[in-house]
Design an enzyme around this catalytic site. Structure first.
Site, PDB file in Angstrom:
ATOM      1  N   SER A 244      27.808  78.435  -1.278  1.00 39.85           N
ATOM      2  CA  SER A 244      28.411  77.679  -2.381  1.00 39.85           C
ATOM      3  C   SER A 244      28.275  78.418  -3.705  1.00 39.85           C
ATOM      4  O   SER A 244      27.354  79.212  -3.908  1.00 39.85           O
ATOM      5  CB  SER A 244      27.743  76.313  -2.512  1.00 39.85           C
ATOM      6  N   GLN A 245      29.205  78.102  -4.599  1.00 36.01           N
ATOM      7  CA  GLN A 245      29.159  78.647  -5.964  1.00 36.01           C
ATOM      8  C   GLN A 245      27.888  78.125  -6.663  1.00 36.01           C
ATOM      9  O   GLN A 245      27.571  76.931  -6.558  1.00 36.01           O
ATOM     10  CB  GLN A 245      30.401  78.132  -6.694  1.00 36.01           C
TER      11      GLN A 245
END
Ligand code: SAH
Length: 235
Positions: free
Chosen positions: A75-76
């Site tokens: 994930s970012q």
């Protein structure tokens, strides 16, 4: 005797995974609204470069999702920060979460961030090979308050329920009922849901359980890989 070079240190030598690039990322996330100092501190501490493939380690402190194989992504960092901040948000008459369930271990990065902030983290991953790799990374970080399971997160983890908080890092068509059922009274569930209009649109949702009922709030539009049914026995 000369010690064999640790790949992480070698990369540190180039400076791309150095404390300075981590600090720059933390400052950026703060500017973007991640203001909980405990969360920022955890993001500062977790070496994201050990959770990505070596060839991408130089990009580990960019604020982007990156491929981790098996058509999945880490994930970012902004999203990890936002979701963690939502999970830990202090609310009247609600004690800080002690037992947290994560659906979608993936690289194990979000798991590691949570492990620095709550006493016990349970995490479920449907792709066996990702679970194994995440376990190795988490062992390397020497975090021990984590239990990993190979399974389908739609079912939750009934034998460990109830959970004070649940986080899903893959987007569900509709939030699975077992997750709502396994949420403790006063607990919070953070999950991306596909929009009812269909298409690619997803929205990050927060459910707060009060008097047995889960109240839903929408936070912002997001983009996650889909939550899939069943498990994969990849090598
Ligand atoms: N938190 C992870 C995100 C990985 S992407 C990280 O930062 O690395 C989402 C993950 O959810 C993928 O690894 C995918 O395999 C997993 N996933 C998708 N559907 C799932 C399900 N039903 N049960 C468990 N894991 C699932």
């Amino acid at each position: 005797m000369v010690a064999a070079p640790d790949p992480a240190n070698t990369i540190d030598g180039i400076g791309l995974t150095s404390p300075r690039s981590r600090e720059a990322l933390v400052e950026l996330l703060h500017d973007q609204g991640i203001t909980d100092l405990r969360v920022l501190d955890a993001l500062r501490q977790v070496p994201r470069h050990i959770f990505v493939e070596e060839a991408l380690a130089h990009r580990a402190y960019e604020n982007t999702a990156l491929p981790i194989g098996y058509r999945q992504t880490i994930s970012q960092p902004y999203m990890v920060g936002l979701m963690t901040q939502l999970l830990l948000e202090q609310r009247e008459d609600v004690a800080p979460p002690e037992q947290v369930l994560e659906i979608g271990t993936g690289s194990g990065y979000q798991t590691a961030v949570l492990a620095l902030l709550v006493p016990q983290v349970y995490s479920i991953e449907r792709i066996a090979a990702l679970k194994r790799r995440a376990r190795r990374c988490l062992q390397r970080m020497e975090v021990h308050n984590i239990s990993l399971r190979h399974g389908d997160g739609h079912e939750g983890w009934a034998t460990k329920a109830p959970f004070d908080a649940i986080i899903a890092t893959a987007a569900a068509a509709a939030t699975p009922k077992p997750l709502m059922d396994q949420l403790a009274e006063g607990g919070r569930l953070v999950i991306p849901e596909h929009s009812e209009q269909g298409g690619d649109e997803q929205v990050l949702c927060v459910y707060d359980k009060q008097d047995g009922i889960c109240q839903r709030h929408e936070v912002e539009t997001v983009r996650f890989v889909p939550m899939r049914s069943g498990i994969e026995q990849s090598r």
